[in-house]
Design a protein around this motif. Structure first.
Motif, PDB file in Angstrom:
ATOM      1  N   ASP A   1       9.511 -13.343   1.527  1.00  0.00           N
ATOM      2  CA  ASP A   1       9.672 -12.224   2.469  1.00  0.00           C
ATOM      3  C   ASP A   1       9.762 -10.868   1.761  1.00  0.00           C
ATOM      4  O   ASP A   1      10.598 -10.030   2.097  1.00  0.00           O
ATOM      5  CB  ASP A   1      10.918 -12.429   3.338  1.00  0.00           C
ATOM      6  CG  ASP A   1      10.855 -13.717   4.140  1.00  0.00           C
ATOM      7  OD1 ASP A   1       9.758 -14.072   4.596  1.00  0.00           O
ATOM      8  OD2 ASP A   1      11.906 -14.375   4.294  1.00  0.00           O
ATOM      9  N   VAL A   2       8.871 -10.658   0.823  1.00  0.00           N
ATOM     10  CA  VAL A   2       8.889  -9.400   0.073  1.00  0.00           C
ATOM     11  C   VAL A   2       8.513  -8.222   0.963  1.00  0.00           C
ATOM     12  O   VAL A   2       9.166  -7.174   0.942  1.00  0.00           O
ATOM     13  CB  VAL A   2       7.947  -9.471  -1.150  1.00  0.00           C
ATOM     14  CG1 VAL A   2       7.968  -8.150  -1.916  1.00  0.00           C
ATOM     15  CG2 VAL A   2       8.349 -10.618  -2.068  1.00  0.00           C
ATOM     16  N   PHE A   3       7.457  -8.388   1.761  1.00  0.00           N
ATOM     17  CA  PHE A   3       7.058  -7.265   2.615  1.00  0.00           C
ATOM     18  C   PHE A   3       8.096  -6.947   3.698  1.00  0.00           C
ATOM     19  O   PHE A   3       8.461  -5.779   3.874  1.00  0.00           O
ATOM     20  CB  PHE A   3       5.693  -7.519   3.256  1.00  0.00           C
ATOM     21  CG  PHE A   3       5.264  -6.410   4.184  1.00  0.00           C
ATOM     22  CD1 PHE A   3       4.878  -5.176   3.674  1.00  0.00           C
ATOM     23  CD2 PHE A   3       5.291  -6.581   5.564  1.00  0.00           C
ATOM     24  CE1 PHE A   3       4.506  -4.134   4.522  1.00  0.00           C
ATOM     25  CE2 PHE A   3       4.920  -5.557   6.421  1.00  0.00           C
ATOM     26  CZ  PHE A   3       4.534  -4.329   5.897  1.00  0.00           C
ATOM     27  N   PRO A   4       8.610  -7.936   4.445  1.00  0.00           N
ATOM     28  CA  PRO A   4       9.628  -7.597   5.446  1.00  0.00           C
ATOM     29  C   PRO A   4      10.896  -6.997   4.852  1.00  0.00           C
ATOM     30  O   PRO A   4      11.575  -6.204   5.517  1.00  0.00           O
ATOM     31  CB  PRO A   4       9.927  -8.955   6.108  1.00  0.00           C
ATOM     32  CG  PRO A   4       8.720  -9.783   5.859  1.00  0.00           C
ATOM     33  CD  PRO A   4       8.210  -9.341   4.526  1.00  0.00           C
ATOM     34  N   SER A   5      11.217  -7.363   3.618  1.00  0.00           N
ATOM     35  CA  SER A   5      12.442  -6.850   2.998  1.00  0.00           C
ATOM     36  C   SER A   5      12.201  -5.533   2.269  1.00  0.00           C
ATOM     37  O   SER A   5      12.839  -4.523   2.574  1.00  0.00           O
ATOM     38  CB  SER A   5      13.006  -7.889   2.014  1.00  0.00           C
ATOM     39  OG  SER A   5      13.319  -9.094   2.677  1.00  0.00           O
ATOM     40  N   HIS A   6      11.286  -5.526   1.327  1.00  0.00           N
ATOM     41  CA  HIS A   6      11.075  -4.332   0.501  1.00  0.00           C
ATOM     42  C   HIS A   6      10.088  -3.352   1.135  1.00  0.00           C
ATOM     43  O   HIS A   6      10.332  -2.136   1.126  1.00  0.00           O
ATOM     44  CB  HIS A   6      10.602  -4.737  -0.896  1.00  0.00           C
ATOM     45  CG  HIS A   6      11.649  -5.440  -1.692  1.00  0.00           C
ATOM     46  ND1 HIS A   6      12.585  -4.774  -2.451  1.00  0.00           N
ATOM     47  CD2 HIS A   6      11.936  -6.757  -1.820  1.00  0.00           C
ATOM     48  CE1 HIS A   6      13.393  -5.639  -3.017  1.00  0.00           C
ATOM     49  NE2 HIS A   6      13.027  -6.850  -2.656  1.00  0.00           N
ATOM     50  N   GLY A   7       8.989  -3.863   1.643  1.00  0.00           N
ATOM     51  CA  GLY A   7       8.019  -2.972   2.260  1.00  0.00           C
ATOM     52  C   GLY A   7       8.579  -2.304   3.499  1.00  0.00           C
ATOM     53  O   GLY A   7       8.578  -1.068   3.627  1.00  0.00           O
ATOM     54  N   VAL A   8       9.087  -3.110   4.428  1.00  0.00           N
ATOM     55  CA  VAL A   8       9.631  -2.565   5.670  1.00  0.00           C
ATOM     56  C   VAL A   8      10.916  -1.792   5.408  1.00  0.00           C
ATOM     57  O   VAL A   8      11.154  -0.730   5.999  1.00  0.00           O
ATOM     58  CB  VAL A   8       9.868  -3.694   6.695  1.00  0.00           C
ATOM     59  CG1 VAL A   8      10.587  -3.160   7.934  1.00  0.00           C
ATOM     60  CG2 VAL A   8       8.545  -4.338   7.091  1.00  0.00           C
ATOM     61  N   GLY A   9      11.757  -2.299   4.499  1.00  0.00           N
ATOM     62  CA  GLY A   9      12.969  -1.560   4.143  1.00  0.00           C
ATOM     63  C   GLY A   9      12.651  -0.190   3.576  1.00  0.00           C
ATOM     64  O   GLY A   9      13.311   0.806   3.906  1.00  0.00           O
ATOM     65  N   GLY A  10      11.609  -0.129   2.727  1.00  0.00           N
ATOM     66  CA  GLY A  10      11.189   1.160   2.180  1.00  0.00           C
ATOM     67  C   GLY A  10      10.640   2.086   3.247  1.00  0.00           C
ATOM     68  O   GLY A  10      10.899   3.296   3.233  1.00  0.00           O
ATOM     69  N   ILE A  11       9.885   1.533   4.196  1.00  0.00           N
ATOM     70  CA  ILE A  11       9.339   2.335   5.295  1.00  0.00           C
ATOM     71  C   ILE A  11      10.468   2.922   6.135  1.00  0.00           C
ATOM     72  O   ILE A  11      10.477   4.128   6.446  1.00  0.00           O
ATOM     73  CB  ILE A  11       8.412   1.481   6.179  1.00  0.00           C
ATOM     74  CG1 ILE A  11       7.129   1.122   5.418  1.00  0.00           C
ATOM     75  CG2 ILE A  11       8.065   2.212   7.475  1.00  0.00           C
ATOM     76  CD1 ILE A  11       6.267   0.085   6.118  1.00  0.00           C
ATOM     77  N   VAL A  12      11.432   2.082   6.507  1.00  0.00           N
ATOM     78  CA  VAL A  12      12.576   2.559   7.299  1.00  0.00           C
ATOM     79  C   VAL A  12      13.320   3.658   6.549  1.00  0.00           C
ATOM     80  O   VAL A  12      13.680   4.693   7.121  1.00  0.00           O
ATOM     81  CB  VAL A  12      13.524   1.391   7.632  1.00  0.00           C
ATOM     82  CG1 VAL A  12      14.816   1.904   8.266  1.00  0.00           C
ATOM     83  CG2 VAL A  12      12.850   0.396   8.572  1.00  0.00           C
TER      84      VAL A  12
ATOM     85  N   TRP B 146      13.992  -8.723  12.105  1.00  0.00           N
ATOM     86  CA  TRP B 146      12.979  -8.928  13.137  1.00  0.00           C
ATOM     87  C   TRP B 146      11.594  -9.141  12.526  1.00  0.00           C
ATOM     88  O   TRP B 146      10.822  -9.999  12.974  1.00  0.00           O
ATOM     89  CB  TRP B 146      12.972  -7.733  14.088  1.00  0.00           C
ATOM     90  CG  TRP B 146      12.023  -7.853  15.234  1.00  0.00           C
ATOM     91  CD1 TRP B 146      12.015  -8.828  16.200  1.00  0.00           C
ATOM     92  CD2 TRP B 146      10.936  -6.977  15.541  1.00  0.00           C
ATOM     93  NE1 TRP B 146      10.994  -8.598  17.093  1.00  0.00           N
ATOM     94  CE2 TRP B 146      10.315  -7.472  16.713  1.00  0.00           C
ATOM     95  CE3 TRP B 146      10.437  -5.820  14.951  1.00  0.00           C
ATOM     96  CZ2 TRP B 146       9.213  -6.862  17.290  1.00  0.00           C
ATOM     97  CZ3 TRP B 146       9.342  -5.196  15.531  1.00  0.00           C
ATOM     98  CH2 TRP B 146       8.736  -5.724  16.678  1.00  0.00           C
ATOM     99  N   MET B 147      11.286  -8.400  11.457  1.00  0.00           N
ATOM    100  CA  MET B 147       9.988  -8.537  10.808  1.00  0.00           C
ATOM    101  C   MET B 147       9.845  -9.897  10.121  1.00  0.00           C
ATOM    102  O   MET B 147       8.750 -10.470  10.089  1.00  0.00           O
ATOM    103  CB  MET B 147       9.784  -7.410   9.797  1.00  0.00           C
ATOM    104  CG  MET B 147       9.523  -6.050  10.425  1.00  0.00           C
ATOM    105  SD  MET B 147       8.033  -6.024  11.476  1.00  0.00           S
ATOM    106  CE  MET B 147       6.749  -6.400  10.276  1.00  0.00           C
ATOM    107  N   ILE B 148      10.940 -10.422   9.567  1.00  0.00           N
ATOM    108  CA  ILE B 148      10.881 -11.761   8.983  1.00  0.00           C
ATOM    109  C   ILE B 148      10.596 -12.793  10.071  1.00  0.00           C
ATOM    110  O   ILE B 148       9.807 -13.734   9.873  1.00  0.00           O
ATOM    111  CB  ILE B 148      12.199 -12.085   8.249  1.00  0.00           C
ATOM    112  CG1 ILE B 148      12.300 -11.247   6.963  1.00  0.00           C
ATOM    113  CG2 ILE B 148      12.287 -13.578   7.907  1.00  0.00           C
ATOM    114  CD1 ILE B 148      13.609 -11.417   6.218  1.00  0.00           C
TER     115      ILE B 148
END
Length: 425
Positions: free
Chosen positions: A340-351, A325-327
């Motif tokens: 898509d580094v932030f939607p994958s790694h940043g958001v994945g790390g946050i989740v 969804w973020m992508i």
């Protein structure tokens, strides 16, 4: 003149290394051979992740930027290895200064980092091996950032940024999270293998870089080599067993739990991604399967040793949906995060960090405990502000010193030719 200055700086660094280096003392106490063997293997596994990342990223960019994108990951093996020995490890794990950063003189040039175990970190493996294992995490973190500005950054400027990021962003986060006297650790924040230290820091730095550098002049969505993406994902998945299971710091039950959770979270995220895409009327793509698998690996990283198999499946499922969804949202915005580094790694790390606070065995929110979850949320906010704001400042410093972005004609030719004089046939 600039080339001479760079060479002289490297020469001085080598001389300092010789002058302040020390021989390894003979081993006088026993170490656990099984733990040591597993950690040697785990360190090699994690090192393999960086070449894996280079294939993963290199296959996704356009053909003009394959080699430059791959080299931006690969060169971290050299730059960060040297920096880690000289001062990086000391900043991350040296004597604590306020729970924020380590004393740079504690382990300067690996002084006192020898074969004896250090009980503050692991009492069963050589301290030198622990330092080398941590080195592999320090290597891949700045390499992850490169996907956000692929195709438009000068190579030497990126190297300068990587050095500054490792000193001023990565080292303090590692210290706060993993040092016995670190701020986050004393709060009870749980980060088994680097959800905060590696993925959130890289993700928010990537977001800062994408915004600071601006959009590409020409956005080419065609992937250069999808088999590279598949191959890189396989190497990352393989190496992640060392990343997560190795963070148990021994051949023990925690390593087995982390190993199992790593695999099932990634598998769940991959198939979730594929079927969610199909539900939305899109094709089940190879690239989508690979991105989903990596998102699952990212999300389980902070929780790997603290949850059970069912919970790891849940983490992979939720992370895949949110990152997907973020992508979608990112693609509708003006932010040009190339890969898509932030939607994958940043958001994945946050989740992963949030769900660790919810699900962690005995101390998570589902067990009626609130402290761990609340401190996770506080640490998450601090990490986001610190890494985004700090990285933005570093981008400005580098830009004013060396200029971050390539010229328009160089971007049009592609970074392979303009930065390295090479190209993929």
């Amino acid at each position: 003149m600039g080339k001479k200055i760079n060479f002289i700086a490297l020469a001085i660094l080598v001389v300092i290394s010789i002058a302040f280096g020390s021989n390894y003392p003979e081993l006088t106490s026993s170490i656990d051979k099984g733990d040591t063997a597993w950690m040697l293997v785990s360190s090699a596994f994690v090192l393999l992740m960086t070449p894996g990342l280079s294939f993963f990223y290199g296959g996704m960019v356009n053909k003009k930027n394959v080699l430059s994108t791959m080299l931006q990951s690969f060169v971290a093996l050299g730059v960060i290895s040297v920096l880690w020995v000289v001062v990086g490890f000391s900043l991350a794990f040296g004597d604590s200064i306020g729970g924020i950063i380590g004393n740079p003189l504690t382990y300067l040039n690996f002084k006192d980092v020898g074969l004896e175990p250090n009980p503050d970190y692991s009492g069963t493996i050589p301290f030198l091996l622990y330092a080398l294992f941590q080195l592999k995490f320090a290597i891949i973190t700045p390499a992850l950032i490169t996907g956000s500005f692929a195709g438009r950054v000068r190579f030497r400027s990126y190297i300068f940024f990587m050095v500054l990021f490792s000193i001023f962003i990565y080292a303090p986060l590692a210290h706060m999270t993993w040092h016995p006297e670190g701020l986050f650790r004393n709060w009870g924040v749980l980060d088994f293998a680097g959800g905060t230290v590696v993925h959130m820091s890289a993700g928010f730095a990537a977001l800062a870089g994408a915004i600071y550098l601006g959009k590409r002049k020409e956005v080419i969505e065609e992937h250069a080599n999808i088999p590279y993406v598949l191959f890189g994902t396989g190497l990352l998945w393989f190496g992640w067993f060392g990343f997560n299971a190795g963070s148990a710091l021994g051949a023990n039950g925690d390593a087995v739990i982390a190993f199992a959770n790593t695999n099932i979270a990634s598998a769940t995220a991959m198939i979730t991604w594929l079927f969610y895409e199909r539900m939305l009327g899109r094709k089940m793509s190879t690239v989508g399967a690979c991105i989903g698998a990596v998102v699952g690996l990212v999300a389980i990283t902070p929780a790997a040793g603290f949850v059970n198999i069912s919970q790891s499946m849940f983490i992979g499922f939720i992370a895949a949906l949110i990152s997907n969804w973020m992508i979608y949202l990112k693609n509708r915005s003006a932010i040009d995060d190339t890969l898509d580094v932030f939607p994958s790694h940043g958001v994945g790390g946050i989740v992963g960090m949030i769900l660790t606070g919810v699900l962690a065995n005995e101390v998570g929110l589902v067990y009626g405990e609130t402290d761990t979850f609340l401190y996770h949320m506080i640490a998450l906010v601090i990490t986001a502000i610190f890494t985004f704001g700090g990285s933005w400042v570093l981008f400005k410093v580098v830009d004013r010193s060396l200029t971050m972005r390539v010229r328009e004609d160089q971007e049009e030719r592609g970074l392979d030719l303009s930065q390295h004089g090479e190209q993929v046939n």
